[in-house]
Design an enzyme around this catalytic site. Structure first.
Site, PDB file in Angstrom:
ATOM      1  N   GLN A   1       0.593  -1.199  -0.032  1.00 11.08           N
ATOM      2  CA  GLN A   1       0.068  -0.119  -0.138  1.00 11.08           C
ATOM      3  C   GLN A   1       0.378   0.882  -0.160  1.00 11.08           C
ATOM      4  O   GLN A   1       1.993   1.909   0.589  1.00 11.08           O
ATOM      5  CB  GLN A   1      -0.626   0.012   1.070  1.00 11.08           C
TER       6      GLN A   1
ATOM      7  N   SER B   1     -19.137   8.193  11.703  1.00  9.54           N
ATOM      8  CA  SER B   1     -19.996   8.377  10.820  1.00  9.54           C
ATOM      9  C   SER B   1     -20.573   6.326  10.776  1.00  9.54           C
ATOM     10  O   SER B   1     -21.662   6.022  10.687  1.00  9.54           O
ATOM     11  CB  SER B   1     -20.018   8.869   9.475  1.00  9.54           C
TER      12      SER B   1
ATOM     13  N   GLY C   1     -23.288   2.099   9.960  1.00 15.77           N
ATOM     14  CA  GLY C   1     -22.546   1.454   9.738  1.00 15.77           C
ATOM     15  C   GLY C   1     -21.515   1.722   8.389  1.00 15.77           C
ATOM     16  O   GLY C   1     -21.228   3.058   7.611  1.00 15.77           O
TER      17      GLY C   1
ATOM     18  N   GLU D   1      -8.684   1.065   3.125  1.00 21.27           N
ATOM     19  CA  GLU D   1      -7.646   0.868   4.199  1.00 21.27           C
ATOM     20  C   GLU D   1      -8.230   1.705   5.465  1.00 21.27           C
ATOM     21  O   GLU D   1      -8.535   1.845   6.329  1.00 21.27           O
ATOM     22  CB  GLU D   1      -6.080   1.133   4.293  1.00 21.27           C
ATOM     23  N   ARG D   2      -9.019   3.122   4.469  1.00 22.00           N
ATOM     24  CA  ARG D   2      -9.331   4.233   5.932  1.00 22.00           C
ATOM     25  C   ARG D   2     -10.658   3.458   6.435  1.00 22.00           C
ATOM     26  O   ARG D   2     -11.139   3.941   7.540  1.00 22.00           O
ATOM     27  CB  ARG D   2      -9.325   5.584   5.191  1.00 22.00           C
TER      28      ARG D   2
ATOM     29  N   GLU E   1     -24.027  -8.308 -14.041  1.00 19.55           N
ATOM     30  CA  GLU E   1     -25.871  -9.138 -14.002  1.00 19.55           C
ATOM     31  C   GLU E   1     -26.398  -8.704 -12.969  1.00 19.55           C
ATOM     32  O   GLU E   1     -28.058  -8.205 -12.771  1.00 19.55           O
ATOM     33  CB  GLU E   1     -26.490 -10.455 -13.057  1.00 19.55           C
TER      34      GLU E   1
ATOM     35  N   ARG F   1     -30.207  -5.683 -12.783  1.00 28.86           N
ATOM     36  CA  ARG F   1     -30.845  -6.192 -12.031  1.00 28.86           C
ATOM     37  C   ARG F   1     -31.980  -4.645 -11.530  1.00 28.86           C
ATOM     38  O   ARG F   1     -32.089  -3.591 -11.739  1.00 28.86           O
ATOM     39  CB  ARG F   1     -30.971  -6.605 -10.501  1.00 28.86           C
TER      40      ARG F   1
END
Length: 300
Positions: free
Chosen positions: A54, A70, A75, A96-97, A129, A133
């Site tokens: 990284q 947040s 979530g 990574e954050r 695919e 939807r």
């Protein structure tokens, strides 16, 4: 928000599959590999290692704390991507954050996309695919487009050919990912439409974005009214007065009053008051168990 929780519950089932030694999926030819490719899976954070290659090594602590807050309330909106390296072991590819902020928030699991050996073509097919939807929300579609860019290195022109959509349509979806996470969640949960989001994205400042977002909900603004509000904000900026039209709230709620809600529900409750005196109370929850806890409190 309930929609996101449902997805993570499904991810937990797939996570159990991956932790079964008899179902150690290593390539797309393996049994049950089709259940992994293109899906969101809830992974244990401790099973994920940081990519040693990284290039980014410095992370702003203040913005990490903001992201962590947040994540605690909403979530992880955009799953991370990992590479399967061994049985129940993964290496981070992107996000990574989000991973660091999730650890800071005290999470033990995180939603993730898993890359496995020789899954490139399968992943493209699964994502294309998925995009076709009819039950996907605009943010889910945008995230699928972004994955095709980040992980498969498809250009927007190539994506246009693959999914049968105009390049401008793809661009409009991708721009939604520049919205504040709170607004992205609002679109996913149906509080505002993609049209509202497209109007708000013309404002770069996230604080101003969320202020307009709350105004849309409080006053039930149409897309056209939202566009007018954004235009007024931009004109104010041009006139060196970077503020939204003045609000005439008939009363206010104090921090002490807000704490009453927070103490009662055991979560940071958001209380907003519109100019017409009407208000909204938003109670965040992070799992089905947490939701049941809140319902039980309301019944008591």
């Amino acid at each position: 928000m309930a929609k996101a929780i449902k997805k993570q519950a499904l991810g937990r089932g797939l996570s159990a599959l991956l932790k079964d030694p008899e179902n150690d999926i290593k390539s797309v030819e393996d049994v049950n590999a089709d259940k992994v490719v293109g899906n969101i899976i809830e992974l244990e954070i401790d099973a994920i290692e940081i990519n040693p290659f990284q290039p980014r090594t410095n992370f702003n602590e203040e913005t990490l704390k903001e992201l962590s807050t947040s994540i605690r309330e909403l979530g992880v909106i955009q799953p991370i991507t990992v590479r399967k390296t061994d049985f129940n072991k993964y290496q981070l590819i992107s996000g990574e954050r989000r991973l660091r902020a999730s650890k800071l928030a005290g999470l033990t699991t995180i939603p993730a996309y898993i890359r496995i050996a020789n899954d490139n073509d399968s992943l493209v097919m699964a994502l294309v695919e998925n995009i076709q939807r009819h039950d996907l929300d605009p943010i889910e579609i945008a995230l699928s487009y972004q994955r095709l860019i980040d992980e498969i290195q498809l250009t927007q022109e190539q994506m246009s050919d693959r999914v049968g959509k105009k390049r401008s349509t793809i661009t409009n979806y991708l721009r939604l990912l520049r919205l504040d996470p709170i607004i992205q969640t609002g679109i996913r949960d149906g509080f505002i439409s993609m049209g509202h989001g497209r109007a708000i994205i013309n404002i770069a400042d996230h604080e101003a974005q969320t202020e307009i977002y709350h105004k849309i909900i409080m006053e039930n603004l149409s897309v056209r009214e939202t566009e007018a509000l954004v235009k007024a904000y931009q004109e104010n900026l041009h006139n060196d007065t970077p503020s939204l039209p003045a609000k005439k709230i008939s009363y206010t709620i104090s921090d002490q009053q807000k704490r009453v809600f927070t103490d009662f529900f055991g979560a940071k409750v958001d209380v907003k008051i519109a100019a017409n005196g009407k208000g909204k109370i938003a109670i965040p929850f992070h799992s089905s168990e947490d939701l049941e806890r809140i319902i039980k409190l309301l019944k008591e």
